[in-house]
Design an enzyme around this catalytic site. Structure first.
Site, PDB file in Angstrom:
ATOM      1  N   SER A 437       0.818  -1.208   0.000  1.00  0.00           N
ATOM      2  CA  SER A 437       0.000   0.000   0.000  1.00  0.00           C
ATOM      3  C   SER A 437       0.859   1.267   0.000  1.00  0.00           C
ATOM      4  CB  SER A 437      -0.943  -0.049   1.209  1.00  0.00           C
ATOM      5  OG  SER A 437      -1.881   1.001   1.166  1.00  0.00           O
ATOM      6  N   ASP A 650     -10.195  -4.403  -4.706  1.00  0.00           N
ATOM      7  CA  ASP A 650      -9.618  -3.309  -3.929  1.00  0.00           C
ATOM      8  C   ASP A 650     -10.269  -1.991  -4.342  1.00  0.00           C
ATOM      9  OD1 ASP A 650      -8.048  -1.516  -2.564  1.00  0.00           O
ATOM     10  OD2 ASP A 650      -6.151  -2.479  -3.093  1.00  0.00           O
ATOM     11  N   HIS A 683      -8.020  -4.965  -0.043  1.00  0.00           N
ATOM     12  CA  HIS A 683      -6.736  -4.270   0.082  1.00  0.00           C
ATOM     13  C   HIS A 683      -5.769  -4.930   1.065  1.00  0.00           C
ATOM     14  CE1 HIS A 683      -4.179  -0.802  -0.622  1.00  0.00           C
ATOM     15  NE2 HIS A 683      -4.037  -0.626   0.684  1.00  0.00           N
TER      16      HIS A 683
END
Length: 783
Positions: A437, A650, A683
């Site tokens: 991320s 996501d 995610h």
């Protein structure tokens, strides 16, 4: 007579030049003193024996966009506006009669032009530019932009004055009230949206049905929970002498490669990586790292205590702030403890937004960090500035200069400092980099041509998990829109100029672990639209012990404010440039549709509308390095190979678009050695799903080894699971660009046969039989 007059005139001219030069140096010295005070930490009358001299003596350019201030005492202060740094160095050069090139930026980065005409990177500073004033109100302290539009200049804060102190405390007071109200609204929103799920859960219980039976991995969760209960009941904490025998003596004759737990029993739910490492037979030591702008950040090192002696605390202290100063350094920690042929290849892992590196260590043996460590890698966990303990060599928590940073500083300052320290401690020239991320964002930013591309020479491969380069649909949610529409001044009034909602950290320290974990999940699930469907729910409270951490309000403003990421929806391109690329893609697709000979199998499967593959992407082998596209590319020749794992469900980021950028050959210098989309994954599933080791971890382990330099492979042990890799499979950079075939995994909702072999407690290798252990445990309990 004429000769005498000429001589006299020359003497007078020389005297005048000397006088002018003296006056010039005198004036420069006065101006330098004023500038040194403006850029210093304190004014001379505020300094004392404890502070020493904190006046600025030089601006050191880390990159052409990042001049940090060196103080009289040798300390470092964070970056200031470029024109302020240039003025300081220009005056210093006049006084010292130095060559200006000695203080000019020496980094490899250079401005990058985009297709919409935007110039990304530092621009030349013109003489006579408005220097601004540090006495100006905080809402006007930001100088005119001389960097690219995605990274506008940060506010400049001078030494504390009465007026500035009043303004700072005004922002702290307003933000304490308003940000707490904002947090309260989020918590209420999370609670309200949880009511339907809670009602459904209660109804199923009242009708004698198990609501957990709907979870995709329910049976596996039950199996692991039974095995964990038996382990907890059987755990007998060894006495001190027995513990020493386990670690050093190996009196039981077992191999050092085995992992003997040093902690056990019921999970105490701690924010402590070492505690969870010891539960799986590993251990952890903390190194302190100084960044080039003076922040002290933490680097956690995982190791097997039966093979490695803990480094002395004095050797884990911060080094000099210079990075890569001596090339591959002395290997003062891990390298000296392993013989040639038995060394471990170093891997650095970087965490996501509002997290710490502990996010990689929450799932027992199915934690990615523990899995790689047990596979035979030397695993280092990097944390960004501030984290759980905001520290700086000079600045205090209350100083707004300590919080004047965003994602770019994390990329060009924190990441190189962590890489440099790992290489220094291990003695290797390169390492494998894994990021999740926001960690991928700071890496993608740092490697860009206009930022700090030279660190690419220190990375053997960049493994990007849920890569965050383009915004997903979540950016359009109401609460994010609110943060985007308010002005920068209103943003600062609401969230301050220090840490972003620091009350979250107060809650973290005060609330019991299980309650905080449950509440943290609900709030973050509401904010980021993810679920725990694929996580082992019994471990969920652990996962939120390592979040949130301290981040700057400026950093969150970069993500969510009206000027940067939320507006452009990309980290390195403007909206206009994205529109140009979309039109080019449509034109290429139309041309492809008119050429039936180029139609690929991917098109026949109906995947073209969602992935928009190019002909080269469909072939998935070698592509020519199109130098014509290099002009507008983000990355240059020093870029390491990339491997990407994209979460198909996501909503936070759009990983497919980043893959498309590489597949369209817009980055001719980037070799993509692995590309995978896991449909159904959200995610955080890429690091927390129960089958993440099977779908991600084993592939990461293999990619790390395939891309490791040949010189490193010769002195390192082969990681578990990599012994069958053939010589021709190892990565070698070629004249043609490598483009891995995109793999699409659509089994995220199933507990696969391979997943069944990936058993917690076996390091993901399937070398434990949980069913047999459960039976043995039950039999032992009956006896």
């Amino acid at each position: 007579m004429a000769g005498l007059s000429t001589a006299k005139r020359k003497v007078e001219e020389t005297a005048k030049r000397v006088e002018d030069k003296t006056k010039s140096k005198t004036g420069a010295a006065i101006d330098f003193a004023h500038q040194a005070e403006r850029l210093g930490q304190y004014t001379p009358d505020q300094e004392n024996d404890a502070t020493g001299s904190t006046q600025a003596v030089q601006a050191k350019f880390i990159t052409p966009q990042d001049p940090v201030i060196v103080t009289t005492g040798g300390g470092r202060l964070p970056a200031v506006p470029i024109e302020e740094a240039v003025k300081l160095n220009k005056l210093k050069n006049i006084i010292d009669e130095n060559n200006p090139s000695e203080t000019a930026p020496t980094a490899k980065s250079q401005p990058r032009e985009s297709k919409d005409g935007t110039l990304h990177g530092a621009r030349p500073v013109k003489d006579g530019a408005d220097e601004g004033s540090t006495d100006a109100p905080l809402d006007t302290a930001t100088p005119p932009s001389r960097t690219n539009p995605l990274f506008p200049p940060l506010p400049m804060y001078g030494p504390p004055t009465l007026g500035r102190t009043i303004q700072v405390w005004s922002f702290r007071l307003s933000s304490a009230i308003l940000s707490l109200c904002f947090l309260g609204v989020i918590i209420l929103g999370a609670a309200f949206t949880s009511l339907p799920l809670a009602s459904q859960h209660v109804w199923l219980r009242l009708t004698f049905r198990n609501p957990d039976a709907r979870r995709p991995f329910h049976k596996e969760e039950e199996r692991r929970a039974r095995a964990r209960r038996i382990e907890e009941q059987a755990w007998i904490k060894p006495k001190q002498d027995q513990s020493n025998a386990f670690v050093n003596g190996l009196e039981d004759g077992s191999k050092a490669e085995e992992f003997v737990p040093l902690e056990g029993g019921p999970d105490q739910i701690q924010c402590n990586v070492r505690y969870y490492a010891r539960r799986v037979g590993l251990d952890c030591e903390i190194f302190e790292v100084q960044t080039e702008d003076g922040f002290i950040i933490e680097l956690w090192h995982l190791y097997n205590p039966r093979q490695y002696n803990r480094t002395e605390s004095s050797r884990r202290q911060p080094h000099d702030p210079e990075v890569f100063a001596n090339g591959a350094a002395d290997g003062s920690a891990s390298a000296s403890q392993y013989q040639t042929g038995d060394k471990k290849y170093p891997v650095l892992m970087i965490h996501g937004l509002l997290q710490s590196a502990g996010a990689y260590c929450t799932n027992d043996d199915d934690s990615l960090a523990f899995f790689l460590a047990k596979s035979g890698y030397d695993v280092w966990l990097g944390n960004n500035r501030c984290g759980f303990k905001p520290r700086h060599t000079l600045l205090k928590y209350s100083d707004p200069r300590m919080w004047a940073w965003n994602i770019r500083q994390m990329g060009v300052m924190d990441l190189p400092a962590l890489i440099s320290r790992v290489l220094s401690e291990t003695g290797f020239e390169k390492l494998g980099l894994i990021a999740h991320s926001q960690g991928t964002t700071q890496t993608l930013v740092a490697l860009a041509k206009e930022q700090r591309p030279e660190i690419g020479e220190k990375i053997s491969v960049f493994c990007a998990l849920a890569p965050a380069a383009y915004a997903g649909p979540l950016i359009g949610k109401m609460y994010f829109k609110f943060m985007r529409v308010i002005t920068p001044n209103m943003f600062r009034a609401m969230f301050g100029i220090h840490a972003f909602i620091p009350f979250m950290m107060t809650m973290h320290s005060m609330l019991p672990g299980p309650f905080y974990g449950a509440m943290g999940y609900r709030v973050f699930s509401f904010l980021f639209n993810w679920t725990d469907d694929r996580w082992e729910r019994a471990l969920r409270d652990r996962m939120f012990q390592f979040a949130p951490v301290y981040v700057s309000a400026e950093s969150m403003r970069w993500w969510l404010g009206r000027e940067c990421f939320a507006k452009q929806k990309c980290i390195l391109a403007t909206r206009e440039e994205k529109k140009i690329e979309d039109r080019e893609d449509e034109q290429e697709d139309q041309e492809l549709a008119r050429s039936p000979d180029d139609t690929s199998d991917d098109e026949e499967e109906g995947d073209m509308d969602t992935t928009r593959l190019s002909p080269h992407a469909a072939q998935g082998s070698q592509q020519p390095r199109d130098r014509g596209k290099a002009k507008y590319a983000w990355y240059g020749p020093d870029t390491p190979p990339f491997a990407l794992w994209v979460c198909g469900a996501d909503d936070l980021v759009d990983g497919r678009r980043l893959l498309r950028r590489f597949e369209r050959n817009r980055e001719p210098y980037v070799d993509v050695v692995h590309a995978k989309i896991i449909e159904g994954y959200e995610h955080l599933d890429v690091i927390w799903a129960m089958d993440a080791i099977e779908k991600v971890g084993k592939e990461v382990r293999e990619v790390l080894w395939k891309t490791a330099p040949e010189t490193a492979r010769k002195v390192c042990r082969t990681p578990r699971g990599c012994g069958e890799i053939k010589e021709e499979d190892f990565y070698v950079r070629q004249d043609e660009r490598e483009s891995a075939t995109r793999e699409v995994d659509v089994t995220a909702g199933e507990w696969s046969a391979k997943g069944a072999e990936q058993v917690g407690g076996g390091g993901g290798e399937g070398d434990r039989d949980l069913d047999a252990e459960i039976q043995d445990g039950m039999s032992g309990a009956e006896r």
